[in-house]
Design a protein around this motif. Structure first.
Motif, PDB file in Angstrom:
ATOM      1  N   GLN A  37      15.041 -84.057 -95.912  1.00  0.00           N
ATOM      2  CA  GLN A  37      14.182 -84.498 -96.980  1.00  0.00           C
ATOM      3  C   GLN A  37      13.503 -85.784 -96.527  1.00  0.00           C
ATOM      4  O   GLN A  37      12.595 -86.344 -97.306  1.00  0.00           O
ATOM      5  CB  GLN A  37      14.668 -84.448 -98.446  1.00  0.00           C
ATOM      6  CG  GLN A  37      15.024 -83.066 -98.656  1.00  0.00           C
ATOM      7  CD  GLN A  37      14.594 -82.966-100.146  1.00  0.00           C
ATOM      8  OE1 GLN A  37      13.269 -83.397-100.482  1.00  0.00           O
ATOM      9  NE2 GLN A  37      15.528 -82.226-101.153  1.00  0.00           N
ATOM     10  N   PRO A  45      11.684 -87.351-101.354  1.00  0.00           N
ATOM     11  CA  PRO A  45      12.777 -86.187-101.593  1.00  0.00           C
ATOM     12  C   PRO A  45      12.673 -85.449-102.868  1.00  0.00           C
ATOM     13  O   PRO A  45      12.137 -86.301-104.107  1.00  0.00           O
ATOM     14  CB  PRO A  45      13.768 -86.899-101.147  1.00  0.00           C
ATOM     15  CG  PRO A  45      13.424 -87.983-100.454  1.00  0.00           C
ATOM     16  CD  PRO A  45      12.229 -88.477-100.849  1.00  0.00           C
ATOM     17  N   ARG A  46      12.945 -84.194-103.000  1.00  0.00           N
ATOM     18  CA  ARG A  46      12.796 -83.557-104.312  1.00  0.00           C
ATOM     19  C   ARG A  46      14.358 -82.933-104.626  1.00  0.00           C
ATOM     20  O   ARG A  46      15.157 -82.683-104.019  1.00  0.00           O
ATOM     21  CB  ARG A  46      12.042 -82.309-104.142  1.00  0.00           C
ATOM     22  CG  ARG A  46      10.560 -82.570-103.744  1.00  0.00           C
ATOM     23  CD  ARG A  46       9.815 -83.182-104.719  1.00  0.00           C
ATOM     24  NE  ARG A  46       8.429 -83.617-104.166  1.00  0.00           N
ATOM     25  CZ  ARG A  46       7.545 -82.800-104.022  1.00  0.00           C
ATOM     26  NH1 ARG A  46       7.762 -81.539-104.275  1.00  0.00           N
ATOM     27  NH2 ARG A  46       6.311 -83.159-103.617  1.00  0.00           N
ATOM     28  N   GLY A  47      14.827 -82.971-106.088  1.00  0.00           N
ATOM     29  CA  GLY A  47      15.966 -82.584-106.535  1.00  0.00           C
ATOM     30  C   GLY A  47      15.709 -81.119-106.593  1.00  0.00           C
ATOM     31  O   GLY A  47      14.841 -80.495-106.517  1.00  0.00           O
ATOM     32  N   THR A  48      17.051 -80.613-106.707  1.00  0.00           N
ATOM     33  CA  THR A  48      17.210 -79.134-106.693  1.00  0.00           C
ATOM     34  C   THR A  48      18.195 -78.827-108.008  1.00  0.00           C
ATOM     35  O   THR A  48      18.326 -77.658-107.871  1.00  0.00           O
ATOM     36  CB  THR A  48      18.014 -78.701-105.358  1.00  0.00           C
ATOM     37  OG1 THR A  48      19.322 -79.484-105.256  1.00  0.00           O
ATOM     38  CG2 THR A  48      16.930 -78.881-104.192  1.00  0.00           C
ATOM     39  N   ARG A  61      19.695 -84.635-106.415  1.00  0.00           N
ATOM     40  CA  ARG A  61      19.480 -83.913-105.107  1.00  0.00           C
ATOM     41  C   ARG A  61      20.842 -83.947-104.553  1.00  0.00           C
ATOM     42  O   ARG A  61      21.345 -84.712-103.988  1.00  0.00           O
ATOM     43  CB  ARG A  61      18.535 -84.748-104.396  1.00  0.00           C
ATOM     44  CG  ARG A  61      18.350 -84.496-103.161  1.00  0.00           C
ATOM     45  CD  ARG A  61      16.991 -85.092-102.418  1.00  0.00           C
ATOM     46  NE  ARG A  61      17.106 -86.368-101.811  1.00  0.00           N
ATOM     47  CZ  ARG A  61      17.226 -86.332-100.568  1.00  0.00           C
ATOM     48  NH1 ARG A  61      17.742 -85.401 -99.711  1.00  0.00           N
ATOM     49  NH2 ARG A  61      17.837 -87.507-100.177  1.00  0.00           N
ATOM     50  N   HIS A  88      21.735 -80.299 -99.872  1.00  0.00           N
ATOM     51  CA  HIS A  88      20.937 -80.778 -98.822  1.00  0.00           C
ATOM     52  C   HIS A  88      21.048 -80.056 -97.309  1.00  0.00           C
ATOM     53  O   HIS A  88      21.697 -79.039 -97.204  1.00  0.00           O
ATOM     54  CB  HIS A  88      21.867 -82.095 -98.223  1.00  0.00           C
ATOM     55  CG  HIS A  88      22.026 -83.189 -99.366  1.00  0.00           C
ATOM     56  ND1 HIS A  88      21.247 -84.006 -99.542  1.00  0.00           N
ATOM     57  CD2 HIS A  88      22.917 -83.224-100.082  1.00  0.00           C
ATOM     58  CE1 HIS A  88      21.523 -84.744-100.535  1.00  0.00           C
ATOM     59  NE2 HIS A  88      22.745 -84.251-100.914  1.00  0.00           N
ATOM     60  N   LEU A 104      16.202 -75.019-101.144  1.00  0.00           N
ATOM     61  CA  LEU A 104      15.660 -75.947-100.277  1.00  0.00           C
ATOM     62  C   LEU A 104      15.254 -75.277 -99.127  1.00  0.00           C
ATOM     63  O   LEU A 104      15.944 -74.826 -98.406  1.00  0.00           O
ATOM     64  CB  LEU A 104      16.598 -76.932-100.014  1.00  0.00           C
ATOM     65  CG  LEU A 104      16.336 -78.053 -99.034  1.00  0.00           C
ATOM     66  CD1 LEU A 104      15.046 -78.926 -99.298  1.00  0.00           C
ATOM     67  CD2 LEU A 104      17.307 -78.832 -98.753  1.00  0.00           C
TER      68      LEU A 104
END
Length: 246
Positions: A187, A195-198, A207, A210, A239
């Motif tokens: 990311q 970067p994007r959270g999941t 986040r 990873h 992701l």
């Protein structure tokens, strides 16, 4: 011959969605729409009454016509619960086993990892998938174990390498810093992209899922699909990353 391939990591929450619906086939639909070459799944049930005795990794892999290896981190009388690696390429299991738990907290959930070699377009790719614990000290032990001689530093764990999963650790944490001493965070691999959270899938501000890769792999695209389907299928978002071989 194309030098790119895609990898997905996805915590599927026993295939129980945010709408409380049990549906491994909905998870398979999420994967199919993203069309990755390699998939690492966490929180899979196999033969447990709570999820209708379904071997979820087997059902998802057969639906998508993928090879797979499942490792049960927790063995119960009826079945198990753990992680899997799937691919449309050949998947060879190299190692599967437990990662350390905190001896002072024996009641903590057992955690594991699975290391598979995936053959894609004539290249062997080492894929290590895991799911770390909820206790901070335990996660540090688990990160040190995975970056040690039994896993990432093992002589057979040659590059290119992909380490992915649910680490229950944010970027900047001690665990994250340990892992990024050996591999780089995908990311952070695309210039100009934040970067994007999941997690959680309905409002993904954290986040904790990873993907870390060896430095010979170039990151071409990073995608966290946030659709009505992915928000409902699990409490995590997947992701998905496109990588280029050296």
């Amino acid at each position: 011959m194309s030098k790119t391939f895609s990898v997905m990591t996805y915590n599927v929450h026993s295939c129980i969605g945010t709408d409380r619906k049990l549906s491994p086939l909905r998870i398979a639909e999420v994967i199919d729409r993203c069309n990755p070459d390699i998939v690492a799944l966490q929180e899979l049930d196999a033969g447990l009454p709570r999820t209708q005795m379904i071997d979820q990794a087997h059902l998802i892999a057969m639906t998508l016509e993928m090879s797979f290896h499942f490792h049960s981190s927790i063995h119960l009388k009826e079945g198990g619960y753990g992680n899997a690696v799937l691919s449309r390429g050949d998947v060879s299991l190299i190692k599967a086993g437990a990662v350390p738990t905190d001896p002072l907290h024996p009641s903590l959930e057992r955690r594991g990892a699975v290391w598979a070699e995936v053959m894609l377009r004539g290249h062997a790719i080492q894929v290590v998938a895991t799911h770390f614990g909820l206790n901070r000290g335990e996660r540090v032990k688990q990160a040190r174990a995975l970056t040690g001689h039994e896993w990432l530093e093992h002589p057979e764990c040659t590059h290119p390498v992909v380490l992915c999963g649910d680490f229950n650790a944010m970027a900047g944490s001690h665990v994250y810093r340990l892992l990024t001493q050996h591999l780089h965070d995908v990311q952070r691999g695309v210039q100009g992209r934040l970067p994007r959270g999941t997690w959680p899938s309905q409002l993904p501000f954290m986040r904790i899922d990873h993907m870390f890769v060896s430095r010979d792999l170039k990151v071409r695209e990073v995608w966290v699909p946030r659709t009505p389907l992915t928000r409902a299928a699990s409490d995590h978002l997947p992701l998905v990353v496109t990588l280029e071989l050296p």
